[in-house]
Write an enzyme that holds these catalytic residues in place. Structure first.
Site, PDB file in Angstrom:
ATOM      1  N   ASN A  14      14.714 -30.107  -9.209  1.00 28.27           N
ATOM      2  CA  ASN A  14      14.717 -30.389 -10.584  1.00 28.27           C
ATOM      3  C   ASN A  14      15.950 -29.080 -11.187  1.00 28.27           C
ATOM      4  O   ASN A  14      15.656 -28.004 -10.963  1.00 28.27           O
ATOM      5  CB  ASN A  14      13.441 -29.805 -11.127  1.00 28.27           C
ATOM      6  CG  ASN A  14      13.157 -29.492 -12.586  1.00 28.27           C
ATOM      7  OD1 ASN A  14      14.005 -29.800 -13.451  1.00 28.27           O
ATOM      8  ND2 ASN A  14      11.924 -28.991 -12.767  1.00 28.27           N
ATOM      9  N   TRP A  15      16.864 -29.748 -11.716  1.00 29.66           N
ATOM     10  CA  TRP A  15      18.029 -28.724 -12.273  1.00 29.66           C
ATOM     11  C   TRP A  15      17.462 -28.153 -13.636  1.00 29.66           C
ATOM     12  O   TRP A  15      18.289 -27.327 -14.173  1.00 29.66           O
ATOM     13  CB  TRP A  15      19.004 -29.817 -12.516  1.00 29.66           C
ATOM     14  CG  TRP A  15      19.965 -29.893 -10.982  1.00 29.66           C
ATOM     15  CD1 TRP A  15      19.586 -29.224  -9.862  1.00 29.66           C
ATOM     16  CD2 TRP A  15      21.347 -30.270 -10.939  1.00 29.66           C
ATOM     17  NE1 TRP A  15      20.595 -29.860  -9.031  1.00 29.66           N
ATOM     18  CE2 TRP A  15      21.657 -30.271  -9.716  1.00 29.66           C
ATOM     19  CE3 TRP A  15      22.160 -30.838 -11.772  1.00 29.66           C
ATOM     20  CZ2 TRP A  15      22.850 -30.550  -9.160  1.00 29.66           C
ATOM     21  CZ3 TRP A  15      23.436 -31.002 -11.409  1.00 29.66           C
ATOM     22  CH2 TRP A  15      23.852 -31.040 -10.006  1.00 29.66           C
ATOM     23  N   LYS A  16      16.434 -28.554 -14.200  1.00 24.91           N
ATOM     24  CA  LYS A  16      16.064 -27.942 -15.576  1.00 24.91           C
ATOM     25  C   LYS A  16      17.171 -27.783 -16.560  1.00 24.91           C
ATOM     26  O   LYS A  16      17.780 -28.751 -16.445  1.00 24.91           O
ATOM     27  CB  LYS A  16      15.496 -26.326 -15.123  1.00 24.91           C
ATOM     28  CG  LYS A  16      14.521 -26.575 -13.967  1.00 24.91           C
ATOM     29  CD  LYS A  16      13.574 -25.200 -14.186  1.00 24.91           C
ATOM     30  CE  LYS A  16      12.633 -25.329 -12.848  1.00 24.91           C
ATOM     31  NZ  LYS A  16      11.852 -24.221 -12.871  1.00 24.91           N
ATOM     32  N   HIS A 100       5.184 -30.638 -15.943  1.00 27.35           N
ATOM     33  CA  HIS A 100       5.980 -29.742 -15.383  1.00 27.35           C
ATOM     34  C   HIS A 100       5.387 -28.503 -16.316  1.00 27.35           C
ATOM     35  O   HIS A 100       5.110 -28.467 -17.559  1.00 27.35           O
ATOM     36  CB  HIS A 100       7.480 -29.702 -15.246  1.00 27.35           C
ATOM     37  CG  HIS A 100       7.888 -28.446 -14.605  1.00 27.35           C
ATOM     38  ND1 HIS A 100       7.874 -27.189 -15.336  1.00 27.35           N
ATOM     39  CD2 HIS A 100       8.617 -28.273 -13.241  1.00 27.35           C
ATOM     40  CE1 HIS A 100       8.461 -26.267 -14.099  1.00 27.35           C
ATOM     41  NE2 HIS A 100       8.740 -27.010 -13.203  1.00 27.35           N
ATOM     42  N   GLU A 102       6.613 -25.768 -17.398  1.00 27.31           N
ATOM     43  CA  GLU A 102       7.576 -25.356 -18.671  1.00 27.31           C
ATOM     44  C   GLU A 102       7.358 -26.395 -19.600  1.00 27.31           C
ATOM     45  O   GLU A 102       7.875 -26.219 -20.832  1.00 27.31           O
ATOM     46  CB  GLU A 102       9.049 -25.475 -17.720  1.00 27.31           C
ATOM     47  CG  GLU A 102       9.191 -24.178 -17.020  1.00 27.31           C
ATOM     48  CD  GLU A 102      10.450 -24.314 -15.962  1.00 27.31           C
ATOM     49  OE1 GLU A 102      10.995 -25.231 -16.091  1.00 27.31           O
ATOM     50  OE2 GLU A 102      10.310 -23.511 -15.316  1.00 27.31           O
ATOM     51  N   GLU A 170       2.126 -27.156  -8.139  1.00 20.04           N
ATOM     52  CA  GLU A 170       3.094 -25.904  -8.580  1.00 20.04           C
ATOM     53  C   GLU A 170       2.177 -24.792  -9.110  1.00 20.04           C
ATOM     54  O   GLU A 170       2.032 -25.025 -10.240  1.00 20.04           O
ATOM     55  CB  GLU A 170       4.124 -26.455  -9.369  1.00 20.04           C
ATOM     56  CG  GLU A 170       5.342 -27.512  -8.785  1.00 20.04           C
ATOM     57  CD  GLU A 170       6.549 -27.528  -9.452  1.00 20.04           C
ATOM     58  OE1 GLU A 170       7.445 -27.509  -8.819  1.00 20.04           O
ATOM     59  OE2 GLU A 170       6.579 -27.387 -10.750  1.00 20.04           O
ATOM     60  N   GLY A 176       9.941 -19.922  -9.855  1.00 20.87           N
ATOM     61  CA  GLY A 176      10.995 -18.933 -10.208  1.00 20.87           C
ATOM     62  C   GLY A 176      10.820 -17.482  -9.979  1.00 20.87           C
ATOM     63  O   GLY A 176      11.433 -16.774 -10.500  1.00 20.87           O
ATOM     64  N   SER A 215       9.314 -21.734  -5.931  1.00 29.05           N
ATOM     65  CA  SER A 215      10.211 -20.665  -4.827  1.00 29.05           C
ATOM     66  C   SER A 215      10.360 -21.318  -3.752  1.00 29.05           C
ATOM     67  O   SER A 215      10.312 -20.590  -2.739  1.00 29.05           O
ATOM     68  CB  SER A 215       9.419 -19.379  -5.048  1.00 29.05           C
ATOM     69  OG  SER A 215       9.512 -18.863  -6.342  1.00 29.05           O
TER      70      SER A 215
HETATM   71  P1  PGA Z   1      11.687 -22.892  -8.391  1.00 31.12           P
HETATM   72  O1  PGA Z   1      11.226 -24.024  -9.528  1.00 31.12           O
HETATM   73  O2  PGA Z   1      11.905 -23.611  -7.111  1.00 31.12           O
HETATM   74  O3  PGA Z   1      12.916 -22.419  -9.131  1.00 31.12           O
HETATM   75  O4  PGA Z   1      10.524 -21.922  -8.126  1.00 31.12           O
HETATM   76  C1  PGA Z   1      10.360 -24.857  -9.099  1.00 31.12           C
HETATM   77  C2  PGA Z   1      10.198 -25.780 -10.262  1.00 31.12           C
HETATM   78  O5  PGA Z   1      10.073 -25.450 -11.441  1.00 31.12           O
HETATM   79  O6  PGA Z   1       9.778 -27.133 -10.178  1.00 31.12           O
END
Ligand code: PGA
Length: 255
Positions: A14-16, A100, A102, A170, A176, A215
């Site tokens: 996931n490049w966000k 997600h 976010e 998750e 993160g 992570s």
């Molecule tokens: P991360 O993000 O690997 O940077 O912790 C995971 C995600 O948001 O899917």
């Protein structure tokens, strides 16, 4: 322990909100590295929506597939700025990440919003990766399993085609942050997600993969890949660099 399941592992990146046209070179490196891996795993990168079309063209005829990070809960029409499931599919996306944290926490999306997006994604004939996860406080209150069960039951419709559905566990506190649950904890939570899936979908639910996300790095990928009930990973930061993403993929290829 041989943890290889019947389910084909999915390594999803996931490049966000990262990636411009020059980032396509990184995708080419990922695609090249994957072609050298002798394994059945499925590898997916979800770049920002602006790059889906170019990315799909760039990796055509390789093992790397391209997906999207979100889609609209509406079908089409007067929704300025939104991008529909049919549009991302038309651009070359084969999967869409939905729910997600976010978006759930950062953009206030509810389970109902996510359920509608799941329906839109499936109607557009693409796979859906539905994210669930507890906050740090919910974990401290020992409510993880209860929170995940409600998210799953309320955001995945009961009548889906299970072969198009993937769940990503998750923990919000692990995204993160560099913090990861212990393998034993991941195994337990995935077992409880599997139980919820079986209650709802019976035998058909066996096809649904459960990914771990939060992570995931080259340094912990081997341990996570050997954890029971883990059918792949959803990777944020470490998916931006071909070397890291390939090293994570390799961990799943050799398990
Ligand atoms: P991360 O993000 O690997 O940077 O912790 C995971 C995600 O948001 O899917």
């Amino acid at each position: 322990m041989n943890t290889k399941s019947r389910r084909r592992p999915l390594i999803a990146g996931n490049w966000k909100m990262n990636g411009l046209s020059h980032s396509l070179a990184e995708l080419a490196l990922i695609a090249k590295g994957l072609d050298e891996l002798d394994d059945e795993l499925e590898a997916l990168i979800c770049p920002p929506a602006t790059l889906i079309g170019a990315a799909s063209a760039h990796v055509r005829n390789t093992r790397l597939i391209i997906g999207a990070q979100d889609c609209s809960s509406d079908v089409e029409g007067a929704f300025t700025g939104d991008v529909s499931a049919a549009m991302i599919a038309d651009s070359g996306a084969r999967y869409v990440i939905l729910g997600h944290s976010e978006r759930r926490q950062g953009r206030g999306e509810s389970n109902i919003d996510i359920l509608q997006k799941v329906e839109r994604g499936l109607s557009a004939k693409i796979g859906v990766i539905v994210c669930v996860g507890e906050t740090e406080q919910q974990m401290a209150e020992r409510r993880t399993e209860q929170v995940l069960r409600a998210q799953l039951l309320e955001s995945v419709p009961p009548d889906v085609n299970c072969s198009a559905v993937t769940i990503a566990y998750e923990p919000v506190w692990a995204i993160g942050t560099g913090r990861v649950p212990t393998p034993a904890r991941i195994a337990d939570v995935h077992a409880s997600v599997r139980e919820t899936i079986s209650d709802r979908f019976g035998q058909a639910g066996e096809e649904i993969r459960i990914l771990y996300g939060g992570s995931v790095k080259p340094e912990n990928a081997r341990e996570i890949s050997a954890t029971p009930n883990v059918d792949g990973v959803l990777v944020g930061g470490a998916s931006l660099k071909a070397r890291d993403f390939l090293s994570i993929s390799e961990a799943f290829a050799v398990r």
